[in-house]
Design a protein around this motif. Structure first.
Motif, PDB file in Angstrom:
ATOM      1  N   SER A   1       1.093  -1.070   0.186  1.00 18.71           N
ATOM      2  CA  SER A   1      -0.160   0.113   0.124  1.00 18.71           C
ATOM      3  C   SER A   1       0.688   1.309   0.098  1.00 18.71           C
ATOM      4  O   SER A   1       1.882   1.518   0.893  1.00 18.71           O
ATOM      5  CB  SER A   1      -1.153   0.398   1.918  1.00 18.71           C
ATOM      6  N   ILE A   2       0.129   2.450  -0.231  1.00 23.29           N
ATOM      7  CA  ILE A   2       0.544   3.579  -0.728  1.00 23.29           C
ATOM      8  C   ILE A   2       0.610   4.221   0.602  1.00 23.29           C
ATOM      9  O   ILE A   2       2.052   4.558   1.494  1.00 23.29           O
ATOM     10  CB  ILE A   2      -0.485   4.766  -1.499  1.00 23.29           C
ATOM     11  N   GLU A   3       0.375   3.659   1.972  1.00 22.12           N
ATOM     12  CA  GLU A   3       0.384   4.163   2.981  1.00 22.12           C
ATOM     13  C   GLU A   3       1.763   3.560   4.169  1.00 22.12           C
ATOM     14  O   GLU A   3       1.856   4.392   4.713  1.00 22.12           O
ATOM     15  CB  GLU A   3      -0.398   3.349   4.446  1.00 22.12           C
ATOM     16  N   GLU A   4       1.618   2.188   3.548  1.00 19.94           N
ATOM     17  CA  GLU A   4       2.994   1.736   4.141  1.00 19.94           C
ATOM     18  C   GLU A   4       4.752   2.260   3.582  1.00 19.94           C
ATOM     19  O   GLU A   4       5.412   1.686   4.278  1.00 19.94           O
ATOM     20  CB  GLU A   4       3.004   0.502   3.891  1.00 19.94           C
ATOM     21  N   VAL A   5       4.365   2.929   2.334  1.00 13.67           N
ATOM     22  CA  VAL A   5       5.896   3.326   1.702  1.00 13.67           C
ATOM     23  C   VAL A   5       5.795   4.304   2.456  1.00 13.67           C
ATOM     24  O   VAL A   5       7.189   4.697   2.511  1.00 13.67           O
ATOM     25  CB  VAL A   5       5.276   2.841  -0.020  1.00 13.67           C
TER      26      VAL A   5
END
Length: 228
Positions: free
Chosen positions: A55-59
């Motif tokens: 996910s973009i959140e984790e990146v």
């Protein structure tokens, strides 16, 4: 102002105020540095989890930035993934192409096998990204496309050999796909087991491939077909 205290025996002592901790200055990355950081983080996450589970959140969390920063650089997860895959495709193809320095056809097989196994050993995360198929990437941007490009190079080599030995040069494409496919599939297996060492794996691959090529039948037929 220093604070004066009455100490034991009536002596006056001066308390020195504690020094304030220095604020740690955070080094600001340039846009290019931030982009490279996000690509490296994305590469690692895609290798570990694949496209769907990343996910973009984790990146953003790993990079310690907000989500809009990632979107600003890549437009979304698809854009980041495409950049990561494109880099790995070019890196692997360049490595194999550079390794094919010429010489005896058997040496070329050794060079190709060692180049692929070397990439797997040294760039494991990149290879894991490539072998994880994603519907978002076209057939020209994945591991299969790299192997097809290598197969075309092998095809030219085999075509000349076939012609000089009296075999049908039109079959060079079939044999090149078979050879490269054998090396690629063995490479994905070796990615997990890492035994034996890559030089031994390459030697056995070439042993099978070269000795098979050395004893080709001009017009092979299936044994089952001969019994009918």
């Amino acid at each position: 102002m220093p604070e004066v205290n009455e100490g034991a025996g009536g002596r006056r002592t001066t308390a020195v105020p504690a020094a304030k901790p220095k604020a740690t200055s955070r080094v600001r990355m340039s846009a290019a540095q931030r982009r490279e950081q996000l690509i490296a983080i994305g590469r690692q996450l895609f290798a570990e989890r694949g496209f769907d589970a990343t996910s973009i959140e984790e990146v953003a969390a790993r990079a310690k930035v907000s989500k809009p920063v990632v979107y600003e650089h890549f437009g979304g997860k698809e854009g980041l993934y495409a950049v990561v895959v494109d880099r790995e495709v070019r890196a692997l193809l360049d490595r194999i192409t550079t390794a094919l320095t010429g010489g005896h056809p058997r040496e070329l097989l050794e060079q190709a096998a060692m180049a692929l196994l070397g990439y797997i050993e040294e760039e494991t995360s990149g290879f894991r990204v490539l072998v994880r198929e994603s519907p978002l990437i076209s057939p020209t941007g994945n591991f299969s496309s790299v192997m097809n490009d290598v197969a075309h190079q092998v095809e030219h080599i085999l075509g000349a050999e076939f012609k000089s030995r009296g075999y049908d040069p039109k079959l060079a494409e079939l044999y090149s796909q078979a050879l490269v496919g054998m090396v690629a599939l063995t490479g994905t297996w070796w990615l997990e087991v890492r035994k034996p060492r890559k030089e031994t794996v390459a030697a056995h691959l070439v042993n099978l491939a070269w000795n098979g090529l050395s004893h080709l039948e001009a017009k092979p037929t299936l044994i089952t077909a001969r019994r009918r």
